[in-house]
Design an enzyme around this catalytic site. Structure first.
Site, PDB file in Angstrom:
ATOM      1  N   GLY A  47       0.817  -1.200   0.000  1.00  0.00           N
ATOM      2  CA  GLY A  47       0.000   0.000   0.000  1.00  0.00           C
ATOM      3  C   GLY A  47       0.853   1.252   0.000  1.00  0.00           C
ATOM      4  CB  ALA A  48       1.231   4.248  -1.102  1.00  0.00           C
ATOM      5  CG  ASP A  49       0.976   6.053   4.551  1.00  0.00           C
ATOM      6  OD1 ASP A  49       0.012   5.530   5.127  1.00  0.00           O
ATOM      7  OD2 ASP A  49       2.151   5.689   4.742  1.00  0.00           O
ATOM      8  N   GLY A  73       2.819   3.161   9.003  1.00  0.00           N
ATOM      9  CA  GLY A  73       2.947   2.071   9.964  1.00  0.00           C
ATOM     10  C   GLY A  73       4.359   1.869  10.466  1.00  0.00           C
ATOM     11  CD  GLU A  88       5.997  -0.415   4.252  1.00  0.00           C
ATOM     12  OE1 GLU A  88       4.925  -0.811   4.730  1.00  0.00           O
ATOM     13  OE2 GLU A  88       6.284   0.798   4.142  1.00  0.00           O
TER      14      GLU A  88
END
Length: 237
Positions: free
Chosen positions: A88-90, A103, A109
Site C-alpha cells: 500500500g501507500a499513504d 505504519g 518496505e
C-alpha cells in the site's frame, strides 16, 4: 459493519492478487490493504488456485499474518529474486511517487520494493493526491541517539518535524529495527520529491525516509462508483 472504504480496499486487494502466478517469490507489504491481499493469497494457496509461492514480508505484522495463513516465508537475504511486490501507500502523486511509513515499516518496505522486478501499489481513492505531504507527514526513521539532532536539521530545511508518539503505550513509536520516527510537514508540500529523498537520507543519523521515488510500476486504486466498488489502473502522468 463494512464501510465504503473497506469495500474499496477489498476490491483492490483482490485485483492485486489476480496478478500473482504460481511459483513466484512475492514481496508482501504492510498495512490494512496489504493485509487483505495477504489473506486472499492465503485462501488461494489453501484451495489450490496458487501453489509453490514464497513470501518476503516487510513487517512483523505481515510475518505473523502470513505465518498464520500457512504462506511459506523467507528472509530477504535468503532469496535471489523477488518477482512481484505488492504494498500500500499513504499518498500517491500523478508521477507514481509515494509517501509510505504510516505504519513505521518503510525501511523494510523500501528494501523489498527496490529488489522487486515489479512493484504494484494498492490504495483506496483517498490516497491519491496532486502534491505529496500537504496532508500526510513524511516519516523519517532515525537512530534513537540522534533524533534531536536530525529534528533540528529537518527544521532548518523548512520542515516541521515531530517525534512520533505511541498510542496506548508510554513514549515514542519504536520501529521493527529499534529506531524512532520523525514525522515531517513541509509548507506547500513536497514539489521535488527525488531531491528531497536524497537530501534527507544524507543527514547523519537518518536510516531512511518514506519517499519512494521511481519505484512503483503500477498503481491500482479502489473506488466507489454508483455505489459499487471498482478498481482503476492509474495512468502515470
Amino acid at each position: 459493519m463494512t464501510t465504503l472504504q473497506d469495500q474499496m480496499k477489498q476490491a483492490v486487494a483482490l485485483a492485486a492478487v489476480d496478478q500473482i502466478s504460481s511459483g513466484m517469490v512475492l514481496g508482501l507489504g504492510s498495512g490494512s490493504t496489504a493485509a487483505l491481499m495477504i489473506k486472499e493469497l492465503g485462501a488461494r494457496l489453501k484451495d489450490g488456485r496458487l501453489k509453490d509461492l514464497v513470501g518476503v514480508t516487510t513487517s512483523f505484522q505481515g510475518e505473523v499474518l502470513a505465518a498464520e495463513l500457512g504462506i511459506p516465508l523467507q528472509a530477504l537475504n535468503a532469496v535471489d529474486r523477488i518477482d512481484l511486490a505488492i504494498d500500500g501507500a499513504d499518498e500517491v502523486d500523478p508521477g507514481f511517487q509515494l509517501i509510505k511509513g504510516g505504519g513505521a515499516c518503510h525501511v523494510q518496505e523500501k528494501l523489498v520494493a527496490v529488489r522487486a522486478e515489479r512493484f504494484v501499489v494498492v490504495v483506496d481513492a483517498s490516497k491519491v493526491v496532486q502534491t505529496l505531504n500537504l496532508e500526510f507527514p513524511l516519516p523519517v526513521e532515525v537512530l534513537p541517539g540522534a533524533w534531536r539532532q536530525v529534528q533540528a536539521q529537518l527544521n532548518s530545511m523548512g520542515g516541521e518535524a515531530q517525534l512520533r508518539m505511541a498510542v496506548k503505550k508510554a513514549g515514542p513509536v519504536v520501529t521493527d529495527q529499534g529506531n524512532l520516527v520523525l514525522d515531517v510537514k513541509f509548507a506547500g508540500g513536497i514539489n521535488e520529491p527525488a531531491d528531497l529523498e536524497l537530501a534527507i537520507n544524507n543527514l547523519p543519523g537518518v536510516l531512511e525516509n518514506g519517499l519512494f521515488i521511481n519505484l512503483a510500476d503500477q498503481v491500482l486504486v479502489g473506488e466507489i462508483i454508483d455505489g459499487m466498488p471498482r478498481v482503476r489502473d492509474l495512468a502515470k502522468g
